[in-house]
Design a protein around this motif. Structure first.
Motif, PDB file in Angstrom:
ATOM      1  N   VAL A   1     -20.839 -27.270  -4.159  1.00  0.00           N
ATOM      2  CA  VAL A   1     -20.612 -26.051  -4.928  1.00  0.00           C
ATOM      3  C   VAL A   1     -21.590 -26.039  -6.101  1.00  0.00           C
ATOM      4  O   VAL A   1     -21.576 -26.950  -6.930  1.00  0.00           O
ATOM      5  CB  VAL A   1     -19.162 -25.974  -5.441  1.00  0.00           C
ATOM      6  N   ASP A   2     -22.437 -25.021  -6.143  1.00  0.00           N
ATOM      7  CA  ASP A   2     -23.442 -24.886  -7.197  1.00  0.00           C
ATOM      8  C   ASP A   2     -23.126 -23.630  -8.003  1.00  0.00           C
ATOM      9  O   ASP A   2     -23.073 -22.531  -7.444  1.00  0.00           O
ATOM     10  CB  ASP A   2     -24.838 -24.798  -6.574  1.00  0.00           C
ATOM     11  N   VAL A   3     -22.906 -23.785  -9.302  1.00  0.00           N
ATOM     12  CA  VAL A   3     -22.558 -22.667 -10.176  1.00  0.00           C
ATOM     13  C   VAL A   3     -23.690 -22.467 -11.178  1.00  0.00           C
ATOM     14  O   VAL A   3     -24.077 -23.408 -11.878  1.00  0.00           O
ATOM     15  CB  VAL A   3     -21.233 -22.931 -10.917  1.00  0.00           C
ATOM     16  N   THR A   4     -24.226 -21.256 -11.224  1.00  0.00           N
ATOM     17  CA  THR A   4     -25.320 -20.949 -12.151  1.00  0.00           C
ATOM     18  C   THR A   4     -24.881 -19.844 -13.101  1.00  0.00           C
ATOM     19  O   THR A   4     -24.234 -18.870 -12.696  1.00  0.00           O
ATOM     20  CB  THR A   4     -26.586 -20.505 -11.398  1.00  0.00           C
ATOM     21  N   LEU A   5     -25.240 -20.002 -14.367  1.00  0.00           N
ATOM     22  CA  LEU A   5     -24.869 -19.058 -15.420  1.00  0.00           C
ATOM     23  C   LEU A   5     -26.116 -18.363 -15.941  1.00  0.00           C
ATOM     24  O   LEU A   5     -27.102 -19.020 -16.311  1.00  0.00           O
ATOM     25  CB  LEU A   5     -24.165 -19.803 -16.558  1.00  0.00           C
TER      26      LEU A   5
END
Length: 253
Positions: free
Chosen positions: A191-195
């Motif tokens: 799971v890769d979360v980018t802001l």
């Protein structure tokens, strides 16, 4: 000289400018496949932490959550019809392609990141399928194979792109439901979360979960791997048995 050294020491002591910190967690770290498994769903929760030195942003925060399943090799073949017969034509092999790929954004991806950012960070289905390292690059000749791969995976519900799949509960808290179809393969999922804000990448966080088989399915999978020959013979014997029973039951005198 002494003044310059003192100024440098003061700057080092001040540390880096404040910025956002991204924290991500999951509703569960393990999805179990049982005999009555019909699909599942996990939820990604995230929080954006700010400190006193974080600068104000002109626009709202935007988040893209990308879920990648275990890697696999896939061969896409183009079939052509010769009279009444369909035959295999040209083909393209893809390596290290995620068996499951879900992209869930808080807004249209084109509005969140630039084309360069999407390609570099593999954000979005198109950026992932068009990545140069998943297959041999043959220029425009492989475009139709990449498009066919995406189309087939989308049809199987294994490739998903939802540009409204991430919801902000507050300006700094968000949640992302991630559907896992019954065809989702066992293995490790990243799971890769980018802001983002104002087209700028601010922070990135990662976590993972696993999909595993349990009970009879797990024992059967282990047996088919460790005792492949016996498993094959047993499968053939069961098929012959059911075939014989069918002839007995439906036999007409």
């Amino acid at each position: 000289m002494r003044f310059g050294l003192a100024l440098l020491l003061c700057l080092l002591a001040a540390g880096p400018a404040g910025a956002e910190t991204l924290v991500a967690s999951l509703s569960t770290s393990q999805v179990r496949i049982t005999s009555n498994y019909t699909g599942s769903q996990i939820v990604v929760f995230g929080a954006i932490e700010r400190d006193a030195q974080t600068v104000a942003r002109a626009g709202p925060y935007q988040v893209v959550v990308t879920v990648r399943g275990p890697r696999q090799a896939v061969t896409v073949r183009e079939k052509s019809r010769t009279g009444p017969v369909w035959i295999n034509g040209p083909q393209q092999k893809f390596v290290q392609i995620p068996a499951y790929l879900g992209v869930f954004a808080s807004a249209p991806i084109a509005d969140i990141a630039t084309p360069g950012q999407r390609g570099r960070l593999r954000i979005g289905l198109q950026a992932s399928v068009n990545a140069p390292d998943i297959t041999m690059d043959r220029g425009t000749e492989d475009d139709r194979f990449r498009e066919a791969l995406a189309r087939l995976k989308i049809k199987e519900l294994l490739f998903i792109e939802d540009e409204r799949g991430t919801t902000f509960l507050t300006p700094s808290l968000f949640r992302t439901p991630v559907p896992l179809p019954v065809t989702a393969p066992p293995g490790d999922y990243e799971v890769d979360v980018t802001l983002f804000a104002d087209g700028v990448l601010l922070a990135r966080a990662g976590t993972s979960f696993e999909v595993i088989k349990t009970g009879f399915e797990q024992r059967l999978a282990e047996f088919s791997t460790e005792w492949a020959a016996l498993y094959g013979l047993g499968t053939a014997a069961v098929a012959l048995l059911f075939g014989w029973l069918a002839t007995v039951i439906f036999r007409r005198d």
